[in-house]
Write a protein that holds these residues in place. Structure first.
Motif: not given
Ligand code: ZN
Ligand code: SF4
Ligand code: ZN
Length: 326
Positions: A4, A6-7, A23, A26
């Motif tokens: 992902c 973002v994370c 993910c 998200h």
């Molecule tokens: Zn994520």
């Protein structure tokens, strides 16, 4: 394994056009913001408004009701749902069960319209009597009953679960068959005609079928995984869908670019000539006698529009899915 952006957790989806991988959590957030942007960009809902979602029991309508129920408080509109039981054996039984569970889990009032209860016949028998393909009769019945439900409920709009894959196919088919008058109706939203027709909105206009499925599946929403027994792989729609999927894999993002551009040019396409008039039997949108009244008059000896409107209204009232004033 893709991660992902973002994370850094394992990704459930990657968008090749933007190289974005997300993910589960998200992706769900991304999908909701995409639908919210569609609702805002095309002004599909208004604060204090009332949206009636048409829920078939399949994955797209599960994603539709799931995402609308999350966005309704943020955007300030009221939400209810309607399901049409088409009387197609086991398939309809499971679809109805899924729609009822879905609405219950989301806490959305649901009216169930049962075609056999209303007409004494389901889609398969209607098709045999009308000597038409089941999908043609089914489409006619669904369009009529969802419009009747929207008008009887005094909704601002009926929300449909069409995704970008479906809509690109319908638009392409309209070009190929030169049914250009159908194109303006394929946009993100159509206007209501007071008393005759409710506006239709497509919140999943820019969401792919894969996103819609993943949203419903990863949110744990109930839906019927089966395909209708009348769905045919020989239909032009099915063939176009396969070709568009192959084009999309070679030109990622093509489908949504096409739809976003089409949405800006809908007024360039021809509209049906003449003014729409109320059906002489049921009063809903037609050019004299609506297709539902014509079909039922031929098959059952009586135009069933007026009874259908009464029946639909009673079901909506029973479910608490009406917002008429006065
Ligand atoms: Zn994520
Ligand atoms: Fe109706 Fe045809 Fe779809 Fe089955 S496949 S639900 S008959 S339109
Ligand atoms: Zn009619």
């Amino acid at each position: 394994m893709a991660r992902c952006r973002v994370c850094g957790a394992p990704a459930v989806i990657c968008y090749p056009e933007s190289r974005l991988c997300l993910c589960r959590d998200h992706f769900l957030e991304h999908f909701e913001s995409k639908v919210e942007r569609t609702l805002r960009r095309y002004r599909l809902v208004r604060e204090g408004g009332f949206v009636l979602a048409a829920v078939s029991g399949g994955k797209d309508s599960a994603a539709l009701l799931g995402v609308l129920s999350r966005l309704s408080s943020r955007l300030g509109f009221r939400l209810a749902a309607v399901h049409i039981d088409l009387g197609i054996g086991e398939y309809s039984r499971r679809s109805r069960e899924a729609a009822v569970r879905l609405a219950r889990e989301l806490g959305v009032p649901l009216a169930v319209i049962d075609l056999r209860e209303l007409l004494g016949l389901g889609v398969p028998e209607l098709a045999v009597k009308a000597r038409r393909p089941p999908c043609s009769v089914c489409g006619l019945v669904k369009r009529y009953l969802t419009n009747a439900a929207g008008v009887e409920a005094c909704a601002d709009a009926v929300a449909l679960g069409h995704n970008a894959d479906d809509l690109a196919v319908y638009a392409l088919k309209s070009f190929l068959t030169q049914d250009l008058e159908a194109i303006p109706k394929l946009g993100p939203g159509t206007e209501s005609i007071p008393g005759l027709a409710v506006g239709r909105i497509r919140p999943l206009y820019l969401a792919s079928e894969k996103e819609s499925f993943l949203y419903a599946y990863l949110s744990g929403l109930p839906f019927n995984h089966e395909e209708c027994p009348h769905a045919s792989r020989r239909l032009l729609e099915f063939i176009l869908k396969e070709h568009l999927a192959s084009l999309e894999s070679r030109r990622p993002g093509l489908r949504t670019q096409f739809l976003a551009k089409l949405a800006k040019r809908l007024n360039d396409y021809p509209k049906p000539e003449g003014e729409p008039r109320p059906c002489r039997h049921c009063g809903l949108l037609s050019w004299g006698e609506c297709s539902f009244c014509r079909l039922t008059r031929r098959i059952l000896g009586e135009p069933m529009g007026p009874k259908a409107r009464e029946y639909v209204r009673a079901k909506l009232e029973e479910a608490g899915a009406v917002m008429c004033r006065g």
